[in-house]
Design a protein around this motif. Structure first.
Motif, mmCIF file in Angstrom:
data_model
loop_
_atom_site.group_PDB
_atom_site.id
_atom_site.type_symbol
_atom_site.label_atom_id
_atom_site.label_comp_id
_atom_site.label_asym_id
_atom_site.label_seq_id
_atom_site.Cartn_x
_atom_site.Cartn_y
_atom_site.Cartn_z
ATOM 1 N N UNK A 117 0.723 -1.342 0.160
ATOM 2 C CA UNK A 117 -0.136 -0.008 -0.023
ATOM 3 C C UNK A 117 0.764 1.376 -0.012
ATOM 4 N N UNK A 118 2.021 1.123 0.189
ATOM 5 C CA UNK A 118 2.882 2.270 0.319
ATOM 6 C C UNK A 118 3.782 2.574 -1.282
ATOM 7 N N UNK A 119 3.410 1.687 -2.130
ATOM 8 C CA UNK A 119 3.961 1.590 -3.624
ATOM 9 C C UNK A 119 5.120 0.916 -3.639
ATOM 10 N N UNK A 120 5.516 0.135 -2.519
ATOM 11 C CA UNK A 120 6.793 -0.612 -2.789
ATOM 12 C C UNK A 120 6.779 -1.890 -3.368
ATOM 13 N N UNK A 121 7.510 -2.085 -4.582
ATOM 14 C CA UNK A 121 7.563 -3.448 -5.205
ATOM 15 C C UNK A 121 8.318 -4.429 -4.248
ATOM 16 N N UNK A 122 7.893 -5.575 -4.359
ATOM 17 C CA UNK A 122 8.761 -6.767 -3.701
ATOM 18 C C UNK A 122 8.803 -8.001 -4.731
ATOM 19 N N UNK A 123 10.136 -8.551 -4.922
ATOM 20 C CA UNK A 123 10.475 -9.517 -5.688
ATOM 21 C C UNK A 123 10.533 -10.861 -4.943
ATOM 22 N N UNK A 124 9.889 -11.866 -5.446
ATOM 23 C CA UNK A 124 9.948 -13.228 -4.702
ATOM 24 C C UNK A 124 9.802 -14.376 -5.458
#
Length: 444
Positions: A386-393
């Motif tokens: 919700x803070x616009x931060x992308x994660x990769x997993x």
């Protein structure tokens, strides 16, 4: 081959994100023979392909943009034309912590039996830090580390690079690796050589590489291979022919300056321009017997999917023949899911991919998840909070009791079990809005 790629504070990625093509150990009994390459020198099991899923605007394309940026900047940053230009990095802008901090890139690969780890941090104005390590045998050795305008270089193993630094030939907005390669530093040349073998394509716009494929068709051996791929794709194409531009039939509305330039180059410099690609299809009589061929215009008569696949054949064959790494944004755009499966199979195949080329791409095509073509460590996701931060997993990051190798990956992904799908709760409100609007219409 590519082992690992990491970025930090670049576009939608605030924190460090790492894509790894080192195979996991707990998937050893899954497609081990087809999808894995063994590197005995460094005891590595490497993946030939990886696919990335995620909702729209979750970071899939931004991750692949980072590949393209790093490649371009490493190859071109030392050129004189870059003097005084800003560096095309874009930090994560939705946080006061990162908006003024540098973007970071690091890549690990094996090239010519040497293990390399290379990276840098950069703002739009300058290189903040840069580093290069190599591992000729078992121990990783630092070849140089740069912090701002301070360089620590290995005098014996990076000799010419050391000279370049002492002579003050590295600009604030240029990478030492690029400058050193220009001055024939052997290790730097090898690093740049690998980056040139890293190919990045847009699956949304094939015009950027269609010309490459057209050029390949002029070589008889390459043309045969391209035709074999086109026939395997069941597109009905029997042959292809380049239609050369006739300077006597140039469009009337063409600017005079451009027309004169083309005429001069064709007549005086013997250059040739291709105006179209003609695809030949079988023609049948009323008894459905082949009676000859008919030519179609690739641009005007063939489907967008056919045009894209034709354009892709050249780069795909080039990458497989030479053992390069291919990164494609939206590979599945305009292509049938079965055709995308076949492209993946080409890269996973020991028979066709003898030089261990690699394919990395993103897609929305969930059919691939149920195709059985991928191991868990080859399936990746991008998810934005919700803070616009992308994660990769990766699917391999889940505990083994949460994701089993025989699970229905496609169904589970669509249901949101692995995340990386859009939250569409707002659509539930549309009925209410529609009813409200209808009521207002009745009142009026």
């Amino acid at each position: 081959m590519l082992l690992q790629f990491s970025i930090k504070n670049f576009r939608t990625f605030k924190d460090k994100a790492t894509l790894s093509l080192i195979a996991s150990n707990y998937d050893k009994d899954t497609r081990e023979h087809e999808n894995i390459v063994i590197n005995d020198n460094f005891g590595l099991r490497l993946l030939k392909s990886a696919v990335i899923y995620g909702a729209n605007a979750s970071g899939k394309s931004k991750l692949l943009d980072a590949f393209a940026f790093m490649r371009y900047f490493v190859v071109n940053s030392s050129k004189e034309s870059q003097k005084g230009e800003t560096i095309e990095v874009e930090p994560f802008k939705l946080s006061t912590q990162t908006e003024n901090e540098p973007s970071e890139f690091e890549i690990i690969f094996v090239h010519k039996n040497v293990y390399y780890r290379y990276g840098f941090e950069a703002t739009a104005e300058r290189i903040v830090s840069e580093w290069l390590y190599h591992k000729p045998k078992t121990k990783e050795v630092e070849l140089y580390y740069r912090e701002g305008s301070t360089f620590n270089t290995h005098e014996r193993s990076f000799t010419k690079g050391n000279t370049v630094v002492k002579e003050g030939l590295v600009r604030d907005n240029a990478l030492l690796i690029s400058v050193a390669a220009q001055f024939n530093e052997k290790t730097a040349i090898n690093v740049l050589d690998w980056f040139k073998r890293l190919k990045t394509l847009s699956g949304l716009n094939e015009s950027g590489y269609q010309g490459f494929t057209m050029g390949r068709t002029e070589d008889p051996d390459h043309k045969i291979k391209i035709l074999d791929l086109l026939k395997a794709a069941d597109l009905g194409i029997q042959d292809i022919e380049l239609q050369k531009l006739d300077i006597n039939s140039l469009p009337k509305g063409m600017p005079k300056e451009l027309k004169d330039k083309i005429i001069k180059e064709v007549r005086e410099e013997k250059q040739e321009y291709v105006s179209d690609v003609l695809t030949k299809h079988k023609k049948y009589n009323e008894h459905l017997k082949a009676v000859g061929n008919i030519s179609f215009s690739l641009d005007e008569d063939e489907s967008s999917g056919t045009r894209k696949f034709f354009a892709l054949t050249g780069p795909i064959l080039d990458v497989i023949e030479n053992g390069y790494t291919l990164v494609v944004d939206e590979l599945d755009s305009k292509l049938h899911p079965n055709l995308v499966c076949k492209i993946v199979l080409l890269f996973n195949s020991k028979e066709f991919n003898k030089k261990s080329a690699q394919l990395i791409f993103n897609t929305h095509d969930t059919n691939l998840l149920s195709s059985g073509l991928f191991r868990r460590d080859q399936i990746w996701f991008t998810n934005k909070n919700k803070f616009g931060e992308a994660k990769l997993y990766s699917l391999a990051d889940f505990k083994s009791d949460e994701v089993r190798k025989n699970d229905p990956f496609e169904d589970n992904y669509i249901k949101g079990k692995y995340g990386a799908v859009p939250f569409l709760g707002f659509f539930e409100n549309l009925k209410f809005l529609l009813t409200e609007n209808e009521n207002e219409g009745q009142k009026s």
